[in-house]
Design an enzyme around this catalytic site. Structure first.
Site, PDB file in Angstrom:
ATOM      1  N   LYS A  55       0.842  -1.204   0.000  1.00 36.27           N
ATOM      2  CA  LYS A  55       0.000   0.000   0.000  1.00 36.27           C
ATOM      3  C   LYS A  55       0.873   1.249   0.000  1.00 36.27           C
ATOM      4  O   LYS A  55       0.645   2.180  -0.773  1.00 36.27           O
ATOM      5  CB  LYS A  55      -0.943  -0.012   1.219  1.00 36.27           C
ATOM      6  CG  LYS A  55      -2.097  -0.987   1.041  1.00 36.27           C
ATOM      7  CD  LYS A  55      -2.910  -1.215   2.299  1.00 36.27           C
ATOM      8  CE  LYS A  55      -3.951  -2.308   2.010  1.00 36.27           C
ATOM      9  NZ  LYS A  55      -4.696  -2.772   3.186  1.00 36.27           N
ATOM     10  N   GLN A  99      -5.006  -1.418   9.414  1.00 41.91           N
ATOM     11  CA  GLN A  99      -4.934  -2.755   8.803  1.00 41.91           C
ATOM     12  C   GLN A  99      -5.497  -3.785   9.779  1.00 41.91           C
ATOM     13  O   GLN A  99      -5.058  -3.875  10.925  1.00 41.91           O
ATOM     14  CB  GLN A  99      -3.466  -3.075   8.472  1.00 41.91           C
ATOM     15  CG  GLN A  99      -3.263  -4.380   7.741  1.00 41.91           C
ATOM     16  CD  GLN A  99      -3.776  -4.345   6.307  1.00 41.91           C
ATOM     17  OE1 GLN A  99      -3.645  -3.355   5.606  1.00 41.91           O
ATOM     18  NE2 GLN A  99      -4.380  -5.440   5.877  1.00 41.91           N
ATOM     19  N   ASP A 122     -11.505   2.692   3.512  1.00 45.00           N
ATOM     20  CA  ASP A 122     -11.863   1.272   3.478  1.00 45.00           C
ATOM     21  C   ASP A 122     -13.382   1.089   3.444  1.00 45.00           C
ATOM     22  O   ASP A 122     -13.861  -0.039   3.332  1.00 45.00           O
ATOM     23  CB  ASP A 122     -11.309   0.581   4.744  1.00 45.00           C
ATOM     24  CG  ASP A 122     -10.336  -0.529   4.406  1.00 45.00           C
ATOM     25  OD1 ASP A 122     -10.171  -0.821   3.207  1.00 45.00           O
ATOM     26  OD2 ASP A 122      -9.741  -1.093   5.342  1.00 45.00           O
TER      27      ASP A 122
END
Ligand code: NAP
Length: 298
Positions: A55, A99, A122
């Site tokens: 990422k 995460q 997200d």
């Protein structure tokens, strides 16, 4: 027997990243705006470390600002929440991603609720899930958004297609179903309590499998000519004994690919199908968030 078109998510994602990089260059030149993504990793889960590194690298490669915050596994909930608060308030950051999974002593729900919906790249907050379900502009979970981009590329207009999504997680199954519904598909959501899954799947023009059970979907579950999107990832030791001894793994999807490709019209492979789309959509979401926060039209 005719063979399915293999959907090349890797190539599609590479093209998408080029488009995003070009858009970032325009935002910098015309608005002095550099979209910024902050990723927070708690602990040392090996798969998460790989995802977080990718990422960061891909964010930088698109010309964006990237921050990775690596916290020790024993970080307290309040320490993590104060970092999220700081990132919410940081004008250089437009996307905040923690995460998952996080260590067991931390509450995923509390962490998600702390992320500003405007920076929730997200798409996990209740606000963004509700906006998606209500047909309002939303930051949408990256993997389902990536699946939709692939489906629209292969099929064009999805109106009237019968879609079956296997899996009902907040991250994957539910937003996938909402996106298909918004594209005027007739949608069925199946899950672990669904009865006679093969019959449900055989009705699908579009079949999305997001379960995490290797090769669960067999060739004879698939309607001839259907488009199959395989989201599932299961890890097994590499077939090469030397590589396996060194800890190398191979990825297997939810769909029995060799059987399915003789029946489906188009299918994503694992790896190289859905997987590469996720980070590309994360970059796209960060650019969208940066534009919305700064009042720039999409
Ligand atoms: P999850 O939260 O574990 O959800 C799995 C879903 O599958 C649940 O809704 C579960 O039903 C359902 N399920 C389990 N066993 C089943 C069965 N025998 N028959 C029918 N449905 C069954 O997982 P997730 O986060 O949604 O992820 C799903 C898969 O996608 C995983 O393999 C994950 O690694 C992969 N994934 C890949 C990417 C990518 O970038 N490619 C991104 C995200 C996820 P219940 O709700 O009834 O328990």
């Amino acid at each position: 027997m005719s063979q399915a078109k293999i959907i090349d998510g890797k190539a599609f994602a590479a093209k998408l990243r080029e488009t995003i990089a070009a858009e970032v260059a325009v935002l910098k030149a015309e608005h002095g705006l550099t979209p910024g993504l902050a990723v927070v990793l708690v602990g040392e889960d090996p798969a998460s470390q790989v995802y977080v590194r990718s990422k960061g690298e891909q964010t930088l490669a698109a010309g964006m600002h990237s921050e990775t915050h690596r916290l020790p596994a024993d970080t307290s909930q309040s320490e993590l929440l104060s970092l999220v608060e700081r990132l919410n308030d940081d004008p250089a950051i437009h996307g905040v991603l923690v995460q998952f999974p996080v260590p067991d002593h931390l509450s995923q729900a509390t962490i998600v609720a702390a992320i500003s919906p405007d920076k929730d790249v997200d798409g996990l907050t209740v606000t963004n899930a509700g906006r998606l379900a209500s047909g309002l502009p939303a930051l949408t979970s990256c993997t389902p958004a990536g699946c939709m981009a692939l489906l629209k590329d292969v099929l064009g207009d999805l109106t009237g297609q019968r879609a079956v999504v296997i899996g009902r997680s907040n991250l994957m199954g539910k937003p996938m179903a909402q996106l298909l519904l918004a594209a005027d598909c007739t949608v069925t959501i199946a899950h672990s309590r669904s009865l006679d899954l093969p019959t449900i799947c055989r009705e699908a023009d579009i079949l999305v499998a997001a379960v995490g059970r290797a090769e669960m979907v067999r060739g004879d579950w698939i309607k001839p000519g259907a488009t199959v999107i395989d989201v599932g990832i299961s890890r097994f030791p590499s077939r090469d004994p030397v590589a396996a001894a060194a800890g190398k793994t191979r990825l297997v999807g939810d769909v029995a690919f060799e059987e399915a490709k003789g029946v489906a019209g188009a299918i994503t492979p694992v790896p190289g199908g859905v997987g590469p789309m996720t980070i590309a959509m994360l970059l796209a979401n960060t650019v969208s968030a940066a534009k919305r926060i700064n009042g720039i039209a999409e």
